[in-house]
Scaffold this active site. Sequence first.
Site, PDB file in Angstrom:
ATOM      1  CG  ASP A   1      -3.296  -3.325  -2.076  1.00 44.56           C
ATOM      2  OD1 ASP A   1      -4.267  -3.213  -2.971  1.00 44.56           O
ATOM      3  OD2 ASP A   1      -3.614  -3.514  -0.650  1.00 44.56           O
TER       4      ASP A   1
ATOM      5  CG  ASP B   1      -8.779   2.465  -5.563  1.00 42.56           C
ATOM      6  OD1 ASP B   1      -9.939   2.827  -6.333  1.00 42.56           O
ATOM      7  OD2 ASP B   1      -8.920   2.213  -4.542  1.00 42.56           O
TER       8      ASP B   1
ATOM      9  CG  ASN C   1      -3.257  -5.941   5.182  1.00 42.40           C
ATOM     10  OD1 ASN C   1      -1.629  -6.400   5.467  1.00 42.40           O
ATOM     11  ND2 ASN C   1      -3.276  -4.573   5.633  1.00 42.40           N
ATOM     12  CB  THR C   2      -7.275  -7.574   8.110  1.00 44.64           C
ATOM     13  OG1 THR C   2      -7.518  -6.564   7.486  1.00 44.64           O
ATOM     14  CG2 THR C   2      -7.767  -7.628   9.427  1.00 44.64           C
TER      15      THR C   2
ATOM     16  CB  SER D   1      -0.964  -0.106   1.390  1.00 46.21           C
ATOM     17  OG  SER D   1      -0.211   0.450   2.470  1.00 46.21           O
TER      18      SER D   1
HETATM   19  P1  13P Z   1      -8.125  -7.378   4.263  1.00 44.52           P
HETATM   20  O1  13P Z   1      -7.880  -6.283   5.145  1.00 44.52           O
HETATM   21  O2  13P Z   1      -9.581  -7.649   4.380  1.00 44.52           O
HETATM   22  O3  13P Z   1      -7.189  -8.582   4.299  1.00 44.52           O
HETATM   23  O4  13P Z   1      -8.034  -7.238   2.639  1.00 44.52           O
HETATM   24  C1  13P Z   1      -6.970  -6.808   2.040  1.00 44.52           C
HETATM   25  C2  13P Z   1      -6.880  -5.932   0.944  1.00 44.52           C
HETATM   26  O5  13P Z   1      -8.162  -6.158   0.130  1.00 44.52           O
HETATM   27  C3  13P Z   1      -5.846  -5.354   0.485  1.00 44.52           C
HETATM   28  O6  13P Z   1      -6.032  -4.472  -0.874  1.00 44.52           O
END
Ligand code: 13P
Length: 287
Positions: free
Chosen positions: A84, A105, A231-232, A49
């Site tokens: 990202d 994006d 990611n989360t 990101s």
């Molecule tokens: P999560 O935060 O749901 O894992 O998604 C990550 C994401 O889509 C990064 O672009």
Amino acid sequence: MLVNAAEMLKKAMEGKYAVGHFNINNLEWTKAILLTAQELNSPVILGVSEGAGKYMTGFETVTQMVKAMDKSLGITVPVALHLDHGTYDGCYKCIKAGFTSIMFDGSSLPIEENIAKTTELVHVAHQLGMSIEAEVGAIGGEEDGVIGKGECADPAECKAIADLGIDFLAAGIGNIHGVYPDNWEGLSFETLDAIKKTVGDMPLVLHGGTGIPDDMISKAISLGVAKINVNTECQLVFAEATRGYIEAGKDQQGKGFDPRKLLNPGFEAIKAKVKEKMELFGSINKA
Ligand code: 13P
């Protein structure tokens, strides 16, 4: 060798599996994801990101670290280094820094502006052999401080963006970044199906991979999703493992924590999480 993500996602869509996009934030995450991909013989996408890029002192540092690590760990599976949720300026920074893939994006822009900027970036990216992802329909939750509502994309707008020559398309189908709220209605497979019908063989991207039930993931893959972003879940297991280490009071013989030992449980937890996702996405032995 770092590669762009176009070929790996085309193969994934044809083979009815998805390649995991795992966000990286530091050396430990990068090493855990690369080693797991190699062990499982799976292609992988490292997502960065703009916030994570800044944290790691800039996209150039990220590129140098990833390239050097890929080489020194002897990684032979296909690895793409991907921006990202890039802004227009962020995309140019990553193009300059040597990323192999970008996401522009423009989902918050009027569709005409999204089309104009995507068209330009497709041209630049392809001239340099990079792949490019675009987004239609804001993905819900928070992305670097920007809160989206989790809309469902308009299939006609998806077709307009897909026709610009992008390599893969992120389309909102009710997905949200971060943990899903209790009242989440689930993915809209009706929208996904309608989008797939308009965009043909364009690989689709599912953002917000954390917390989507396994059966919905499998159904999304069967309907054309070839890249899933996570990611989360990695953040959660990393924090949990590190906290466990501190609370266990290990390694504190009067001289504090050795950071390598402190972060090791988090590193192992990310490896296990990436393995779990690669199994679910079906990308093992697809390198
Ligand atoms: P999560 O935060 O749901 O894992 O998604 C990550 C994401 O889509 C990064 O672009």
